[in-house]
Design a protein around this motif. Structure first.
Motif, PDB file in Angstrom:
ATOM      1  N   MET A 155      37.180  14.869 -13.031  1.00 52.28           N
ATOM      2  CA  MET A 155      37.785  14.122 -11.940  1.00 52.28           C
ATOM      3  C   MET A 155      39.273  14.429 -11.823  1.00 52.28           C
ATOM      4  O   MET A 155      39.985  14.505 -12.836  1.00 52.28           O
ATOM      5  CB  MET A 155      37.584  12.615 -12.135  1.00 52.28           C
ATOM      6  N   ALA A 156      39.738  14.583 -10.588  1.00 56.98           N
ATOM      7  CA  ALA A 156      41.154  14.856 -10.354  1.00 56.98           C
ATOM      8  C   ALA A 156      41.977  13.582 -10.544  1.00 56.98           C
ATOM      9  O   ALA A 156      41.467  12.461 -10.501  1.00 56.98           O
ATOM     10  CB  ALA A 156      41.352  15.404  -8.942  1.00 56.98           C
ATOM     11  N   LEU A 157      43.269  13.773 -10.741  1.00 57.27           N
ATOM     12  CA  LEU A 157      44.203  12.659 -10.881  1.00 57.27           C
ATOM     13  C   LEU A 157      44.220  11.819  -9.609  1.00 57.27           C
ATOM     14  O   LEU A 157      44.090  12.343  -8.504  1.00 57.27           O
ATOM     15  CB  LEU A 157      45.605  13.216 -11.151  1.00 57.27           C
ATOM     16  N   GLY A 158      44.395  10.529  -9.764  1.00 58.68           N
ATOM     17  CA  GLY A 158      44.504   9.670  -8.594  1.00 58.68           C
ATOM     18  C   GLY A 158      44.530   8.200  -8.953  1.00 58.68           C
ATOM     19  O   GLY A 158      44.302   7.822 -10.106  1.00 58.68           O
ATOM     20  N   GLN A 159      44.833   7.363  -7.971  1.00 50.97           N
ATOM     21  CA  GLN A 159      44.750   5.914  -8.140  1.00 50.97           C
ATOM     22  C   GLN A 159      43.277   5.521  -8.091  1.00 50.97           C
ATOM     23  O   GLN A 159      42.541   5.962  -7.206  1.00 50.97           O
ATOM     24  CB  GLN A 159      45.535   5.194  -7.036  1.00 50.97           C
ATOM     25  N   LEU A 160      42.860   4.666  -9.012  1.00 51.24           N
ATOM     26  CA  LEU A 160      41.435   4.395  -9.178  1.00 51.24           C
ATOM     27  C   LEU A 160      41.179   2.898  -9.278  1.00 51.24           C
ATOM     28  O   LEU A 160      42.014   2.146  -9.768  1.00 51.24           O
ATOM     29  CB  LEU A 160      40.898   5.081 -10.444  1.00 51.24           C
ATOM     30  N   ARG A 161      39.988   2.497  -8.811  1.00 51.78           N
ATOM     31  CA  ARG A 161      39.592   1.095  -8.935  1.00 51.78           C
ATOM     32  C   ARG A 161      38.069   1.014  -9.072  1.00 51.78           C
ATOM     33  O   ARG A 161      37.338   1.801  -8.479  1.00 51.78           O
ATOM     34  CB  ARG A 161      40.057   0.287  -7.720  1.00 51.78           C
ATOM     35  N   TRP A 162      37.628   0.031  -9.890  1.00 47.51           N
ATOM     36  CA  TRP A 162      36.215  -0.165 -10.158  1.00 47.51           C
ATOM     37  C   TRP A 162      35.799  -1.598  -9.855  1.00 47.51           C
ATOM     38  O   TRP A 162      36.576  -2.541 -10.042  1.00 47.51           O
ATOM     39  CB  TRP A 162      35.886   0.098 -11.631  1.00 47.51           C
ATOM     40  N   ASN A 163      34.558  -1.783  -9.445  1.00 52.66           N
ATOM     41  CA  ASN A 163      33.920  -3.083  -9.449  1.00 52.66           C
ATOM     42  C   ASN A 163      33.499  -3.417 -10.878  1.00 52.66           C
ATOM     43  O   ASN A 163      33.543  -2.559 -11.773  1.00 52.66           O
ATOM     44  CB  ASN A 163      32.716  -3.093  -8.507  1.00 52.66           C
ATOM     45  N   PRO A 164      33.071  -4.649 -11.149  1.00 52.19           N
ATOM     46  CA  PRO A 164      32.743  -5.037 -12.535  1.00 52.19           C
ATOM     47  C   PRO A 164      31.622  -4.204 -13.138  1.00 52.19           C
ATOM     48  O   PRO A 164      30.742  -3.688 -12.429  1.00 52.19           O
ATOM     49  CB  PRO A 164      32.315  -6.497 -12.396  1.00 52.19           C
ATOM     50  N   LEU A 165      31.643  -4.101 -14.464  1.00 50.13           N
ATOM     51  CA  LEU A 165      30.522  -3.495 -15.173  1.00 50.13           C
ATOM     52  C   LEU A 165      29.273  -4.335 -14.967  1.00 50.13           C
ATOM     53  O   LEU A 165      29.334  -5.571 -14.985  1.00 50.13           O
ATOM     54  CB  LEU A 165      30.805  -3.438 -16.678  1.00 50.13           C
ATOM     55  N   PRO A 166      28.116  -3.705 -14.773  1.00 53.65           N
ATOM     56  CA  PRO A 166      26.872  -4.484 -14.698  1.00 53.65           C
ATOM     57  C   PRO A 166      26.560  -5.122 -16.047  1.00 53.65           C
ATOM     58  O   PRO A 166      26.844  -4.560 -17.104  1.00 53.65           O
ATOM     59  CB  PRO A 166      25.831  -3.442 -14.303  1.00 53.65           C
ATOM     60  N   LEU A 167      26.002  -6.318 -15.996  1.00 54.08           N
ATOM     61  CA  LEU A 167      25.628  -7.008 -17.225  1.00 54.08           C
ATOM     62  C   LEU A 167      24.399  -6.338 -17.836  1.00 54.08           C
ATOM     63  O   LEU A 167      23.567  -5.768 -17.121  1.00 54.08           O
ATOM     64  CB  LEU A 167      25.357  -8.480 -16.934  1.00 54.08           C
ATOM     65  N   PRO A 168      24.248  -6.398 -19.154  1.00 58.02           N
ATOM     66  CA  PRO A 168      23.158  -5.659 -19.811  1.00 58.02           C
ATOM     67  C   PRO A 168      21.792  -6.283 -19.526  1.00 58.02           C
ATOM     68  O   PRO A 168      21.669  -7.493 -19.360  1.00 58.02           O
ATOM     69  CB  PRO A 168      23.525  -5.764 -21.300  1.00 58.02           C
ATOM     70  N   ASN A 169      20.773  -5.434 -19.484  1.00 60.76           N
ATOM     71  CA  ASN A 169      19.403  -5.910 -19.296  1.00 60.76           C
ATOM     72  C   ASN A 169      18.554  -5.700 -20.539  1.00 60.76           C
ATOM     73  O   ASN A 169      17.324  -5.845 -20.508  1.00 60.76           O
ATOM     74  CB  ASN A 169      18.752  -5.232 -18.084  1.00 60.76           C
ATOM     75  N   ARG A 170      19.197  -5.319 -21.653  1.00 63.00           N
ATOM     76  CA  ARG A 170      18.522  -5.230 -22.942  1.00 63.00           C
ATOM     77  C   ARG A 170      19.474  -5.751 -24.005  1.00 63.00           C
ATOM     78  O   ARG A 170      20.685  -5.844 -23.761  1.00 63.00           O
ATOM     79  CB  ARG A 170      18.092  -3.796 -23.235  1.00 63.00           C
ATOM     80  N   PRO A 171      18.968  -6.115 -25.189  1.00 65.38           N
ATOM     81  CA  PRO A 171      19.839  -6.714 -26.211  1.00 65.38           C
ATOM     82  C   PRO A 171      21.048  -5.829 -26.519  1.00 65.38           C
ATOM     83  O   PRO A 171      20.918  -4.657 -26.878  1.00 65.38           O
ATOM     84  CB  PRO A 171      18.913  -6.853 -27.423  1.00 65.38           C
ATOM     85  N   THR A 172      22.250  -6.420 -26.363  1.00 66.70           N
ATOM     86  CA  THR A 172      23.511  -5.691 -26.548  1.00 66.70           C
ATOM     87  C   THR A 172      24.518  -6.618 -27.194  1.00 66.70           C
ATOM     88  O   THR A 172      24.817  -7.679 -26.643  1.00 66.70           O
ATOM     89  CB  THR A 172      24.059  -5.198 -25.196  1.00 66.70           C
ATOM     90  N   ASP A 173      25.048  -6.234 -28.353  1.00 69.62           N
ATOM     91  CA  ASP A 173      26.073  -7.060 -28.987  1.00 69.62           C
ATOM     92  C   ASP A 173      27.465  -6.546 -28.629  1.00 69.62           C
ATOM     93  O   ASP A 173      27.620  -5.592 -27.867  1.00 69.62           O
ATOM     94  CB  ASP A 173      25.854  -7.176 -30.499  1.00 69.62           C
ATOM     95  N   PHE A 174      28.478  -7.197 -29.172  1.00 74.70           N
ATOM     96  CA  PHE A 174      29.862  -6.925 -28.793  1.00 74.70           C
ATOM     97  C   PHE A 174      30.257  -5.473 -29.064  1.00 74.70           C
ATOM     98  O   PHE A 174      30.947  -4.850 -28.250  1.00 74.70           O
ATOM     99  CB  PHE A 174      30.778  -7.871 -29.573  1.00 74.70           C
ATOM    100  N   ILE A 175      29.838  -4.922 -30.184  1.00 82.58           N
ATOM    101  CA  ILE A 175      30.214  -3.541 -30.527  1.00 82.58           C
ATOM    102  C   ILE A 175      29.438  -2.545 -29.682  1.00 82.58           C
ATOM    103  O   ILE A 175      30.004  -1.594 -29.131  1.00 82.58           O
ATOM    104  CB  ILE A 175      29.997  -3.286 -32.035  1.00 82.58           C
ATOM    105  N   ALA A 176      28.124  -2.767 -29.551  1.00 84.23           N
ATOM    106  CA  ALA A 176      27.313  -1.859 -28.732  1.00 84.23           C
ATOM    107  C   ALA A 176      27.687  -1.938 -27.264  1.00 84.23           C
ATOM    108  O   ALA A 176      27.488  -0.978 -26.511  1.00 84.23           O
ATOM    109  CB  ALA A 176      25.833  -2.173 -28.918  1.00 84.23           C
ATOM    110  N   GLY A 177      28.258  -3.092 -26.829  1.00 81.86           N
ATOM    111  CA  GLY A 177      28.597  -3.277 -25.428  1.00 81.86           C
ATOM    112  C   GLY A 177      29.989  -2.832 -25.051  1.00 81.86           C
ATOM    113  O   GLY A 177      30.418  -3.041 -23.910  1.00 81.86           O
ATOM    114  N   MET A 178      30.726  -2.214 -25.984  1.00 83.87           N
ATOM    115  CA  MET A 178      32.081  -1.759 -25.688  1.00 83.87           C
ATOM    116  C   MET A 178      32.037  -0.463 -24.884  1.00 83.87           C
ATOM    117  O   MET A 178      31.320   0.484 -25.233  1.00 83.87           O
ATOM    118  CB  MET A 178      32.857  -1.533 -26.989  1.00 83.87           C
ATOM    119  N   ARG A 179      32.814  -0.417 -23.799  1.00 88.50           N
ATOM    120  CA  ARG A 179      32.851   0.750 -22.918  1.00 88.50           C
ATOM    121  C   ARG A 179      34.314   1.153 -22.716  1.00 88.50           C
ATOM    122  O   ARG A 179      35.089   0.433 -22.086  1.00 88.50           O
ATOM    123  CB  ARG A 179      32.227   0.424 -21.552  1.00 88.50           C
ATOM    124  N   THR A 180      34.693   2.306 -23.223  1.00 85.38           N
ATOM    125  CA  THR A 180      36.078   2.755 -23.107  1.00 85.38           C
ATOM    126  C   THR A 180      36.339   3.305 -21.711  1.00 85.38           C
ATOM    127  O   THR A 180      35.634   4.186 -21.233  1.00 85.38           O
ATOM    128  CB  THR A 180      36.396   3.823 -24.156  1.00 85.38           C
TER     129      THR A 180
END
Length: 437
Positions: A90-115
């Motif tokens: 991806m090229a450089l630029g100003q960026l914006r995201w909508n929220p991350l979708p909530l998980p639909n399978r068992p996910t704990d705090f460490i497994a659910g971390m997204r950098t």
């Protein structure tokens, strides 16, 4: 669960969950009460100046050397560490995201971390990473500590119960907690699902910013920070401890809980803070000060006044300045800004930037109010008004924030973000009045 006020950063605290568990007059007696082990946890070099020296004495059921066995590498593909450069196209630029979708399978705090971004270099202990997390499962027999840096946790939807070596904290949206480097903990959601943000600080620990001419009061006041009281978990069941070290993850099997500290004293401890207790300051005549007046915590660098990280919030506040464009002005900045919205609307971008969303404006890339925000602010009758029901924040660093592949390919990335400025038309017509039709 009980918390207590943290009257000042750098001060010592003491707490015990059993009477007499805390030694008096010395740190390491020949035999500790209750058959406990004395152990020091240091967050700074031994010879650091008194004002920055961080350490706590822990009195625990087993020494922490018994909480580790033979480590085995384990993968965590979504948690990245700086330097993490050029893993997408991806090229450089100003960026914006909508929220991350909530998980639909068992996910704990460490497994659910997204950098989302990384900056600096963990190997030289400078910079940071900005993460978003989602979870729907408690860490029951799984524990974690981060040798790479401290974690500033910002819940956005659903609260967390954070069990640490030194006590338990419930942290809900509009509150934050800080987990020091090396602190063992586990997390459980207080509701069915939870979502939020994390700043992983590789550098000097977070502290309160100097107030300068503001003086002794306002901004984040020390008395509003709270540390947990001593609490321990005596559990003899198979458990796992995962460690993050220089960007890699390792797991070890143990036969008991590592959260076995019965008493502790010192100044290296987890803490929480309610963002709604922040006391903002601002202009009461015209113009407005730099956004640095909204700094809650700062992690200093080796250069005075240039932060490794600033944690900044934009809370409820009165707007009263006369003859002034009240939202943030258009600007380019040496700092790189990762922004999130906990609830409400952000006054400079009332549409498109939604709770749980994120934006990234890297160093020297221009940004500012969208067209609607500019038009509204330019034509408004400037009466005193209060911004209510809003809480936005920013992880700001002196280093460029490099996007991860996950963030670059995330489905919630807004391809049309740049369109929010296309309506800013030319108003110059050679006259002092300009063209405001």
């Amino acid at each position: 669960m009980t918390l207590r006020y943290m009257p000042g950063f750098g001060n010592d605290f003491e707490t015990e969950s059993l009477p007499g568990a805390l030694p008096q007059g010395q740190n390491s007696p020949q035999r500790c009460a209750y058959g406990l082990y004395a152990e020091q946890l240091s967050g700074s070099p031994f010879t650091a100046p008194r004002g920055t020296n961080e350490r706590s004495w822990l009195y625990r059921i087993r020494p922490s050397v018994r909480h580790t066995g033979r480590f085995q590498p384990v993968s965590n593909d979504h948690w990245k560490t700086a330097p993490n450069i050029a893993d997408h196209e991806m090229a450089l630029g100003q960026l914006r995201w909508n929220p991350l979708p909530l998980p639909n399978r068992p996910t704990d705090f460490i497994a659910g971390m997204r950098t989302m971004t990384t900056a600096g270099d963990v190997h030289t202990q400078v910079g940071m990473a900005a993460h978003a997390y989602v979870l729907n499962e408690a860490m029951v027999d799984d524990y974690f500590f981060n040798a790479d840096g401290e974690l500033l946790v910002v819940p956005q939807q659903g609260g967390l119960r954070v069990h640490t070596e030194m006590g338990v904290m419930d942290v809900t949206p509009a509150e934050i907690c800080v987990l020091p480097r090396g602190m063992i903990f586990k997390v459980e959601p207080l509701e069915e699902t939870s979502r939020g943000y994390v700043c992983e600080n590789y550098g000097a620990k977070f502290t309160l910013p100097d107030r300068g001419p503001i003086g002794a009061n306002c901004l984040a006041n020390p008395r509003d920070f709270k540390t947990p009281v001593a609490w321990y978990e005596e559990k003899e069941t198979p458990c796992r401890l995962t460690v993050k070290w220089c960007g890699r993850f390792y797991v070890t099997e143990i036969g008991h809980s590592p959260l076995d500290v019965v008493a502790w004293h010192g100044n290296y401890a987890p803490y929480k803070y309610d963002l709604r207790t922040y006391s903002p300051v601002g202009a009461i005549l015209f113009d407005h000060p730099d956004p640095s007046i909204f700094t809650v915590l700062t992690a200093p660098s080796g250069e005075a006044g240039t932060a490794n990280i600033d944690f900044v919030i934009f809370p409820e506040r009165w707007m009263v300045a006369e003859h002034t464009f009240r939202p943030p002005w258009y600007h380019r900045n040496i700092m790189s800004e990762f922004m999130g919205l906990i609830y409400g609307q952000y006054d400079a971008k009332e549409e498109g930037f939604v709770p749980g969303g994120m934006s990234l404006h890297n160093m020297m890339l221009p940004h500012g109010p969208d067209t609607m925000g500019f038009e509204k602010a330019s034509g408004a009758e400037l009466q005193p008004m209060k911004l209510t029901g809003t809480m936005a924040f920013m992880f700001e660093t002196r280093f460029p924030q490099h996007l991860t592949r996950f963030a670059a390919e995330l489905d919630t990335l807004q391809d049309n973000y740049l369109d929010c400025w296309t309506g800013l038309k030319k108003r110059f017509n050679g006259t002092p009045e300009g063209n405001w039709d």
